[in-house]
Scaffold this active site. Structure first.
Site: not given
Length: 207
Positions: A89, A62, A159, A11
């Site tokens: 993440e 995100r 991520h 991202h």
């Protein structure tokens, strides 16, 4: 012959990246720069002639926003998208929301470095990279890889650490070398796979 294409994109810059905060499963938005990085990722892929059949992302905004912005640049806003927490993440536990410099003052440089860069030492209440691999890799094997091997062109927006879990297998990293594998925000990494799921070629669109 089927293409067997897998593209990974980290991202774009988030508000907490900018503020030097541990983010993990917290859900800040992209910064203006992060939005531009996401758009640039899509534009780079379009310039290279890539199109996709299916996309995967995490349950964090995100990554989802990065994917949406990239797909908009590609003119593929109706692409099927699967969102799953397996691609979230790494969970930084008690460190989430803390400034990284403040954490170093509280726990010491060496301890914070160990939490951030070791393979199997988790922060308090959180996940190590090894834990993240244990969460992310089975999802890749059961959900993403079969789609690639069937000839689908697959885009994954996620991520730094959840993508490292995939890269560990794709690039045959060890627990020692994977912690040093850096991923630029908004920079697509393109893998073409052989029929046995190993990597035939890698193209990095960073820069």
């Amino acid at each position: 012959m089927s293409e067997r294409l897998l593209v990974l994109v980290r991202h774009g810059q988030s508000e907490w990246n900018l503020k030097n905060l541990f983010t993990g499963w917290r859900d800040p938005d992209l910064t203006a720069l992060g939005v531009e990085e996401a758009k640039k990722a899509g534009a780079r892929l379009k310039a290279e002639g890539y199109q996709f059949d299916i996309a995967f992302t995490s349950q964090l905004s995100r990554a989802q926003k990065t994917l949406d912005l990239a797909l908009n640049e590609l003119g593929q806003t109706d692409l099927p998208i699967t969102r799953d927490l397996a691609l979230n993440e790494r969970d930084y536990g008690d460190l989430s929301g803390l400034n990284k410099d403040d954490a170093r003052v509280k726990w010491g440089e060496e301890q914070v470095h160990l939490w951030r860069r070791s393979y199997d030492v988790p922060p308090p209440g959180g996940e190590s990279l090894k834990d993240t691999v244990a969460r992310t890799l089975p999802y890749y094997v059961t959900e993403i890889l079969p789609k690639v091997l069937q000839g689908n062109r697959v885009l994954v927006a996620a991520h730094g650490n959840s993508l490292r879990a995939l890269i560990m297998v794709l690039e045959k990293h060890t627990p020692e070398t994977i912690t040093h594998r850096e991923l630029a925000t908004g920079a697509p990494v393109i893998y073409r796979l052989k029929a046995d799921s190993t990597v035939e070629s890698i193209t990095d669109l960073a820069g």
